[in-house]
Design a protein around this motif. Structure first.
Motif, PDB file in Angstrom:
ATOM      1  N   ARG A 132       0.836  -1.208   0.000  1.00 38.20           N
ATOM      2  CA  ARG A 132       0.000   0.000   0.000  1.00 38.20           C
ATOM      3  C   ARG A 132       0.865   1.249   0.000  1.00 38.20           C
ATOM      4  NH1 ARG A 132      -3.632   2.765   4.026  1.00 38.20           N
ATOM      5  NH2 ARG A 132      -2.780   1.509   5.732  1.00 38.20           N
ATOM      6  N   LEU A 133       1.911   1.234   0.796  1.00 37.62           N
ATOM      7  CA  LEU A 133       2.834   2.364   0.836  1.00 37.62           C
ATOM      8  C   LEU A 133       3.539   2.557  -0.492  1.00 37.62           C
ATOM      9  CD1 LEU A 133       4.779   2.392   4.243  1.00 37.62           C
ATOM     10  CD2 LEU A 133       3.494   4.262   3.213  1.00 37.62           C
ATOM     11  N   LEU A 134       3.976   1.446  -1.087  1.00 40.73           N
ATOM     12  CA  LEU A 134       4.705   1.532  -2.353  1.00 40.73           C
ATOM     13  C   LEU A 134       3.820   2.128  -3.448  1.00 40.73           C
ATOM     14  CD1 LEU A 134       7.280   0.936  -3.932  1.00 40.73           C
ATOM     15  CD2 LEU A 134       6.396  -1.360  -4.372  1.00 40.73           C
ATOM     16  N   ARG A 135       2.564   1.687  -3.516  1.00 42.70           N
ATOM     17  CA  ARG A 135       1.650   2.229  -4.531  1.00 42.70           C
ATOM     18  C   ARG A 135       1.483   3.732  -4.351  1.00 42.70           C
ATOM     19  NH1 ARG A 135      -1.230  -2.536  -3.390  1.00 42.70           N
ATOM     20  NH2 ARG A 135      -2.626  -1.374  -1.998  1.00 42.70           N
ATOM     21  N   TRP A 136       1.319   4.155  -3.112  1.00 39.70           N
ATOM     22  CA  TRP A 136       1.119   5.588  -2.852  1.00 39.70           C
ATOM     23  C   TRP A 136       2.353   6.382  -3.264  1.00 39.70           C
ATOM     24  CZ3 TRP A 136       3.466   9.415  -0.059  1.00 39.70           C
ATOM     25  CH2 TRP A 136       2.731  10.597   0.124  1.00 39.70           C
ATOM     26  N   LEU A 137       3.531   5.888  -2.937  1.00 42.70           N
ATOM     27  CA  LEU A 137       4.769   6.593  -3.290  1.00 42.70           C
ATOM     28  C   LEU A 137       4.927   6.707  -4.800  1.00 42.70           C
ATOM     29  CD1 LEU A 137       7.252   5.030  -0.706  1.00 42.70           C
ATOM     30  CD2 LEU A 137       6.658   7.455  -0.880  1.00 42.70           C
ATOM     31  N   GLU A 138       4.629   5.627  -5.504  1.00 40.16           N
ATOM     32  CA  GLU A 138       4.798   5.644  -6.955  1.00 40.16           C
ATOM     33  C   GLU A 138       3.750   6.531  -7.622  1.00 40.16           C
ATOM     34  OE1 GLU A 138       6.919   1.316  -7.684  1.00 40.16           O
ATOM     35  OE2 GLU A 138       4.725   1.450  -7.770  1.00 40.16           O
ATOM     36  N   GLU A 139       2.532   6.533  -7.088  1.00 36.50           N
ATOM     37  CA  GLU A 139       1.480   7.365  -7.662  1.00 36.50           C
ATOM     38  C   GLU A 139       1.710   8.839  -7.380  1.00 36.50           C
ATOM     39  OE1 GLU A 139      -2.014   5.779  -5.908  1.00 36.50           O
ATOM     40  OE2 GLU A 139      -2.034   3.950  -7.158  1.00 36.50           O
ATOM     41  N   ASN A 140       2.392   9.137  -6.277  1.00 33.41           N
ATOM     42  CA  ASN A 140       2.580  10.531  -5.871  1.00 33.41           C
ATOM     43  C   ASN A 140       4.019  11.003  -6.052  1.00 33.41           C
ATOM     44  OD1 ASN A 140      -0.092  11.511  -4.351  1.00 33.41           O
ATOM     45  ND2 ASN A 140       0.231   9.332  -3.899  1.00 33.41           N
ATOM     46  N   GLN A 141       4.776  10.252  -6.850  1.00 34.23           N
ATOM     47  CA  GLN A 141       6.153  10.617  -7.167  1.00 34.23           C
ATOM     48  C   GLN A 141       6.959  10.906  -5.894  1.00 34.23           C
ATOM     49  OE1 GLN A 141       5.689  13.867  -9.991  1.00 34.23           O
ATOM     50  NE2 GLN A 141       5.615  12.419 -11.690  1.00 34.23           N
ATOM     51  N   GLY A 142       6.893   9.953  -4.981  1.00 33.97           N
ATOM     52  CA  GLY A 142       7.647  10.081  -3.741  1.00 33.97           C
ATOM     53  C   GLY A 142       9.143  10.016  -3.984  1.00 33.97           C
ATOM     54  N   GLN A 143       9.884  10.384  -2.981  1.00 35.55           N
ATOM     55  CA  GLN A 143      11.338  10.351  -3.101  1.00 35.55           C
ATOM     56  C   GLN A 143      11.802   8.955  -3.491  1.00 35.55           C
ATOM     57  OE1 GLN A 143      13.369  11.785   0.366  1.00 35.55           O
ATOM     58  NE2 GLN A 143      13.111  13.924  -0.217  1.00 35.55           N
ATOM     59  N   ARG A 144      12.765   8.909  -4.403  1.00 32.64           N
ATOM     60  CA  ARG A 144      13.228   7.612  -4.886  1.00 32.64           C
ATOM     61  C   ARG A 144      13.862   6.798  -3.768  1.00 32.64           C
ATOM     62  NH1 ARG A 144      10.975   4.498  -8.212  1.00 32.64           N
ATOM     63  NH2 ARG A 144      12.375   2.845  -8.962  1.00 32.64           N
ATOM     64  N   SER A 145      14.534   7.447  -2.840  1.00 34.06           N
ATOM     65  CA  SER A 145      15.141   6.722  -1.725  1.00 34.06           C
ATOM     66  C   SER A 145      14.086   6.022  -0.883  1.00 34.06           C
ATOM     67  CB  SER A 145      15.959   7.685  -0.863  1.00 34.06           C
ATOM     68  OG  SER A 145      15.126   8.718  -0.347  1.00 34.06           O
ATOM     69  N   ASP A 146      12.892   6.648  -0.744  1.00 37.12           N
ATOM     70  CA  ASP A 146      11.808   6.008   0.002  1.00 37.12           C
ATOM     71  C   ASP A 146      11.251   4.811  -0.760  1.00 37.12           C
ATOM     72  OD1 ASP A 146      11.999   7.687   2.145  1.00 37.12           O
ATOM     73  OD2 ASP A 146      10.376   9.023   1.522  1.00 37.12           O
ATOM     74  N   VAL A 147      11.145   4.957  -2.075  1.00 40.53           N
ATOM     75  CA  VAL A 147      10.656   3.846  -2.896  1.00 40.53           C
ATOM     76  C   VAL A 147      11.583   2.638  -2.755  1.00 40.53           C
ATOM     77  CG1 VAL A 147      10.251   3.061  -5.264  1.00 40.53           C
ATOM     78  CG2 VAL A 147       9.467   5.329  -4.551  1.00 40.53           C
ATOM     79  N   LEU A 148      12.891   2.865  -2.833  1.00 40.06           N
ATOM     80  CA  LEU A 148      13.846   1.766  -2.727  1.00 40.06           C
ATOM     81  C   LEU A 148      13.832   1.154  -1.330  1.00 40.06           C
ATOM     82  CD1 LEU A 148      16.858   3.211  -4.765  1.00 40.06           C
ATOM     83  CD2 LEU A 148      15.101   1.592  -5.513  1.00 40.06           C
ATOM     84  N   LEU A 149      13.638   1.994  -0.327  1.00 35.27           N
ATOM     85  CA  LEU A 149      13.552   1.482   1.047  1.00 35.27           C
ATOM     86  C   LEU A 149      12.370   0.534   1.197  1.00 35.27           C
ATOM     87  CD1 LEU A 149      14.624   1.640   4.001  1.00 35.27           C
ATOM     88  CD2 LEU A 149      13.011   3.520   4.341  1.00 35.27           C
ATOM     89  N   ILE A 150      11.225   0.926   0.622  1.00 42.14           N
ATOM     90  CA  ILE A 150      10.030   0.078   0.703  1.00 42.14           C
ATOM     91  C   ILE A 150      10.237  -1.208  -0.094  1.00 42.14           C
ATOM     92  CG2 ILE A 150       7.591  -0.124   0.137  1.00 42.14           C
ATOM     93  CD1 ILE A 150       8.110   1.601   2.523  1.00 42.14           C
ATOM     94  N   LYS A 151      10.883  -1.121  -1.241  1.00 47.43           N
ATOM     95  CA  LYS A 151      11.135  -2.327  -2.032  1.00 47.43           C
ATOM     96  C   LYS A 151      12.027  -3.312  -1.270  1.00 47.43           C
ATOM     97  CE  LYS A 151      10.397  -0.675  -6.761  1.00 47.43           C
ATOM     98  NZ  LYS A 151       9.529  -1.811  -7.182  1.00 47.43           N
ATOM     99  N   LYS A 152      13.040  -2.806  -0.579  1.00 40.00           N
ATOM    100  CA  LYS A 152      13.892  -3.681   0.228  1.00 40.00           C
ATOM    101  C   LYS A 152      13.095  -4.310   1.359  1.00 40.00           C
ATOM    102  CE  LYS A 152      18.051  -2.522   1.395  1.00 40.00           C
ATOM    103  NZ  LYS A 152      19.225  -1.761   1.906  1.00 40.00           N
ATOM    104  N   ALA A 153      12.233  -3.510   1.985  1.00 39.82           N
ATOM    105  CA  ALA A 153      11.412  -4.038   3.076  1.00 39.82           C
ATOM    106  C   ALA A 153      10.423  -5.077   2.556  1.00 39.82           C
ATOM    107  CB  ALA A 153      10.674  -2.892   3.771  1.00 39.82           C
ATOM    108  N   LEU A 154       9.854  -4.827   1.391  1.00 35.65           N
ATOM    109  CA  LEU A 154       8.938  -5.791   0.787  1.00 35.65           C
ATOM    110  C   LEU A 154       9.667  -7.095   0.465  1.00 35.65           C
ATOM    111  CD1 LEU A 154       6.509  -4.075  -1.760  1.00 35.65           C
ATOM    112  CD2 LEU A 154       5.945  -5.884  -0.137  1.00 35.65           C
ATOM    113  N   ALA A 155      10.871  -6.974  -0.073  1.00 37.23           N
ATOM    114  CA  ALA A 155      11.648  -8.170  -0.393  1.00 37.23           C
ATOM    115  C   ALA A 155      11.887  -9.003   0.856  1.00 37.23           C
ATOM    116  CB  ALA A 155      12.973  -7.771  -1.034  1.00 37.23           C
ATOM    117  N   MET A 156      12.205  -8.348   1.968  1.00 39.57           N
ATOM    118  CA  MET A 156      12.456  -9.074   3.207  1.00 39.57           C
ATOM    119  C   MET A 156      11.181  -9.736   3.715  1.00 39.57           C
ATOM    120  SD  MET A 156      15.014  -9.854   5.037  1.00 39.57           S
ATOM    121  CE  MET A 156      14.409 -11.474   5.489  1.00 39.57           C
ATOM    122  N   ALA A 157      10.050  -9.039   3.575  1.00 39.17           N
ATOM    123  CA  ALA A 157       8.784  -9.631   4.008  1.00 39.17           C
ATOM    124  C   ALA A 157       8.443 -10.852   3.150  1.00 39.17           C
ATOM    125  CB  ALA A 157       7.670  -8.596   3.933  1.00 39.17           C
ATOM    126  N   TYR A 158       8.711 -10.773   1.844  1.00 30.21           N
ATOM    127  CA  TYR A 158       8.461 -11.921   0.973  1.00 30.21           C
ATOM    128  C   TYR A 158       9.410 -13.076   1.303  1.00 30.21           C
ATOM    129  CZ  TYR A 158       4.988  -9.903  -2.196  1.00 30.21           C
ATOM    130  OH  TYR A 158       3.828  -9.387  -2.737  1.00 30.21           O
TER     131      TYR A 158
END
Length: 745
Positions: free
Chosen positions: A99-125
């Motif tokens: 949910r966070l990742l979708r919001w960041l991508e839709e709202n052009q969030g900081q790229r560092s935040d996007v990568l942080l969420i992707k790393k966290a998602l990878a760990m959760a998976y």
């Protein structure tokens, strides 16, 4: 609004402090330590204790509004997702991170935040993949590097999604963590190395063993000890007097009971926890065993509160428990009446008769809170030296003898390094120089004293250390000293370990100090191939192949779910060099390794290896591993030592020398009776490999008494169990049934 995400372990403290009302805990009217533990667990504050993840999740859920704008609540949602993953609710964590990742991508969030969420998602998976495969469908090969057929994930969606997100991260960063986890994810689905992009490939060669070795197999499920738990300790001994070794384990969760596994003498164990009166003994990161009251059976000390005081809170002020064995494997908590009740964070202690009065004394290394920037003491917890008065009670004499030490003590070990008959004391301190105290004996004013000889002998390193022990690794009759490195606990240290694997950089490493025989030591770590960067938590030593030289195993890890590094096994090659045989011996477990024990659990003449697995966060559970020794054609002999009246009956500290008649040349083997490393256990029964020797020319035992009494026996047959009484003229051969661990019954 720019979303700023916290990723440190302490990021939730500000959020949760405002959400959870902390109940004030006042000393209640209680009669037992068990009642104290129940009340302390009830009142423990999840706003401060970062490992109470289930409670922290519930507090955060109450605050997250499903329809709230993430620009205002994004940090709260991120914190909730992290806590869900740490609590073992990885599928829910994935939902929140997504949910966070979708919001960041839709709202052009900081790229560092996007990568942080992707790393966290990878760990959760990755965690989801572990839960669906290694936990729900546990196999002997689960989580072992290199991955074998039985360890390959059947349910692969978790790992494949982790690969997708880690690939996105690596396209934009040169993140060594993501590279490491990407390779592990490919391993779990059987596509390493072929499918890993070449730019990010970590070759299997980095895990290759230094030499071939017979593979051990985890038979915990067949043996009946596959219990899911968090990090903890292990004690192995014949607790019920039937001559067969039993197992007691702990799990550090505040409401986790001790487990007692009784040896059925047929390759299996039965859970006797309730019959042993241990289900009310909660928590404890480490267990230390000894016959403290000289009644002939092994008692247990449970140590609690470790690491929690380092958060700058009082969550670590938990009582230890002294559990007296009745000889039949039933335990009574005698902490209060023995005089050992205290409230300090600790996980390390060691027994020895420091004053040679025949009673085992107890040193407890407590953890003082240090300022991370200045190393100044913020909250002092002085160490204890409890002198055994011989009547079931103890008196703390640490101050008068000079051992009321203040420091962040993670390991303690007794050993008579200068052969003067008095046991000396080594302290492993995390984030500080370590300390060696020489036992000076009784002064003229009738006061016993210890003196700090660390600087004089040069044994203060490594600066970041954890488990430690005295041993004679080269069989020269002198006690050497090993101190294992622990790069870091709360902050990231995975990169240091990975860089060492890849040959990119080397930071801190362990120390092996060889005893020169004149009261001094020399650092031989690099010379003997032991300068690896480790996250050593539990560790212990034993003789894997009965060649007469002591090998050792290291349990590794951090609280961080992302710190997936193999536990490591090192084989001692004739006291000249150590070889990493982790992969060859099938010891490279990726899960967090804690209390380690070497013990011949099936009486077949070789030592098996028990490893307590599981992490610190409440959802990071895993079953313990029992690695069965496949055996060699080398010979062995086992000794159970019984001290004379007026000495410590378990003969803790006794020195044993074997002179072997082998190939027309005499060879010596030297061992010490005790309990091994500071985090784990070794039974009091000494299992000694003698190589190809068919007879033992001489057995010499130097007993740990004030007279340094010596007993000698000539011409002893190998491959037998002997019971040796200090006051007997001949050893007693003990007929024990041999059986195979993990047999089908």
């Amino acid at each position: 609004m720019i979303l700023t995400l916290r990723s440190s372990y302490f990021g939730l403290l500000v959020i949760l402090t405002g959400l959870i009302s902390s109940e004030t805990f006042s000393q209640p009217e209680v009669s037992t330590v068990a009642e104290m533990l129940q009340l302390l667990a009830k009142h423990s504050n999840p706003a401060k204790n970062i490992f109470l993840n289930t409670q922290r999740v519930e507090a955060l859920i109450a605050q997250v509004q499903p329809d709230a704008e993430l620009s205002a609540s994004g940090e709260l949602v991120y914190s909730l997702a992290q806590e869900l993953n740490r609590a073992g609710r990885s599928a829910e964590a994935i939902t929140e991170f997504s949910r966070l990742l979708r919001w960041l991508e839709e709202n052009q969030g900081q790229r560092s935040d996007v990568l942080l969420i992707k790393k966290a998602l990878a760990m959760a998976y990755l965690r989801l993949g572990e839960q669906e495969n290694c936990l729900d469908h546990h196999h002997a090969s689960s989580c072992l590097i290199p991955f074998q057929k039985g360890g390959i994930h059947h349910h692969q969606e978790g790992s494949r999604q982790a690969i997708r997100h880690l690939t996105d991260v690596l396209k934009e960063t040169d993140d060594i963590h993501s590279k490491w986890l990407l390779n592990i994810a490919y391993m779990t689905i059987g596509e390493h190395p072929g499918k890993v992009p070449q730019a990010w490939l970590i070759p299997l060669s980095v895990f290759e063993s230094d030499q071939e070795f017979s593979g051990f197999q985890d038979i915990s499920m067949q043996a009946g000890i596959s219990h899911f738990s968090l990090s903890g300790g292990v004690a192995i001994a014949d607790f019920d007097g039937d001559k067969y070794l039993d197992i007691v384990t702990s799990s550090w969760g505040l409401t986790d009971p001790l487990c007692y596994y009784r040896n059925n003498a047929d390759g299996t164990f039965s859970d006797h926890s309730e019959a042993a009166n241990l289900v009310d003994q909660l928590g404890g990161l480490n267990l230390i065993q000894a016959d403290y009251d000289n009644d002939g059976d092994v008692d247990i000390l449970v140590l609690r509160g470790a690491w929690l005081g380092a958060l700058g809170i009082d969550e670590g002020n938990l009582p230890n428990s002294l559990l007296r064995n009745d000889g039949e494997g039933r335990f009574t908590d005698v902490t209060i009446q023995s005089g050992l009740l205290s409230f300090h964070p600790t996980q390390t202690a060691a027994w020895a008769d420091f004053d040679l009065d025949g009673n085992l004394d107890l040193f407890i290394g407590n953890e003082s809170t240090l300022d991370p920037d200045t190393a100044n003491v913020i909250n002092a917890h002085r160490c204890n030296l409890f002198r055994n008065l011989g009547d079931g009670t103890f008196k703390d004499v640490a101050h008068e003898v000079g051992l009321d030490h203040i420091g962040f003590v993670k390991g303690v070990a007794w050993g008579d390094y200068d052969d003067d008959g008095f046991p000396d004391l080594y302290l492993s301190r995390h984030g500080q120089s370590n300390v060696l105290f020489h036992n000076d004996g009784m002064r003229s004013d009738n006061v016993w004293k210890f003196s700090d000889v660390t600087s004089e002998l040069g044994v203060g390193q490594p600066f970041m250390s954890f488990p430690t022990w005295f041993w004679d690794f080269d069989n020269d009759g002198r006690l050497d000293l090993f101190v294992a490195v622990y790069e870091n606990y709360y902050d990231d240290a995975l990169s240091s370990v990975v860089e060492d694997y890849l040959g990119l950089a080397k930071s801190n490493f362990s120390r092996l100090y060889r005893n020169n025989g004149n009261g001094s030591f020399i650092d031989v770590t690099q010379q003997l191939n032991l300068d690896d960067v480790l996250l050593a938590m539990g560790a212990n030593f034993g003789d894997l192949d009965n060649d007469g030289y002591l090998d050792f195993y290291v349990g590794t890890g951090q609280p961080s779910l992302a710190t997936l590094v193999p536990n490591r096994m090192y084989r001692n090659q004739s006291g000249q060099i150590f070889h990493d045989i982790t992969s060859a011996g099938a010891f490279g477990h990726l899960q967090k390794g804690h209390g380690i024990a070497f013990a011949d659990l099936d009486n077949d003449g070789d030592q098996d290896v028990y490893a307590v697995m599981g992490g610190a966060y409440s959802g990071d559970i895993y079953p313990d591993a029992l690695f069965r020794n496949p055996g060699t054609d080398n010979n062995w002999i086992s000794f159970s030592l019984v001290g004379a009246k007026g000495t410590n009956r378990g003969a803790v500290g006794a020195r044993i020398k074997l002179v072997l008649d082998q190939h027309e040349q005499n060879r010596e083997i030297h061992q010490v009776a005790g309990f091994g490393s500071s985090f784990g256990s070794i039974p009091s029964r000494l299992d000694v490999g003698v190589g190809k020797a068919e007879r033992i020319h001489l057995v010499e035992i130097r007993w740990p008494d004030s007279k340094q009494s010596v007993t000698r026996y000539m011409d002893i047959s190998v491959n037998q169990f002997l019971e040796i009484h200090q006051d007997s003229s001949s050893p007693i051969s003990v007929p024990l049934k041999q059986f195979g661990l993990g047999s089908d019954h």
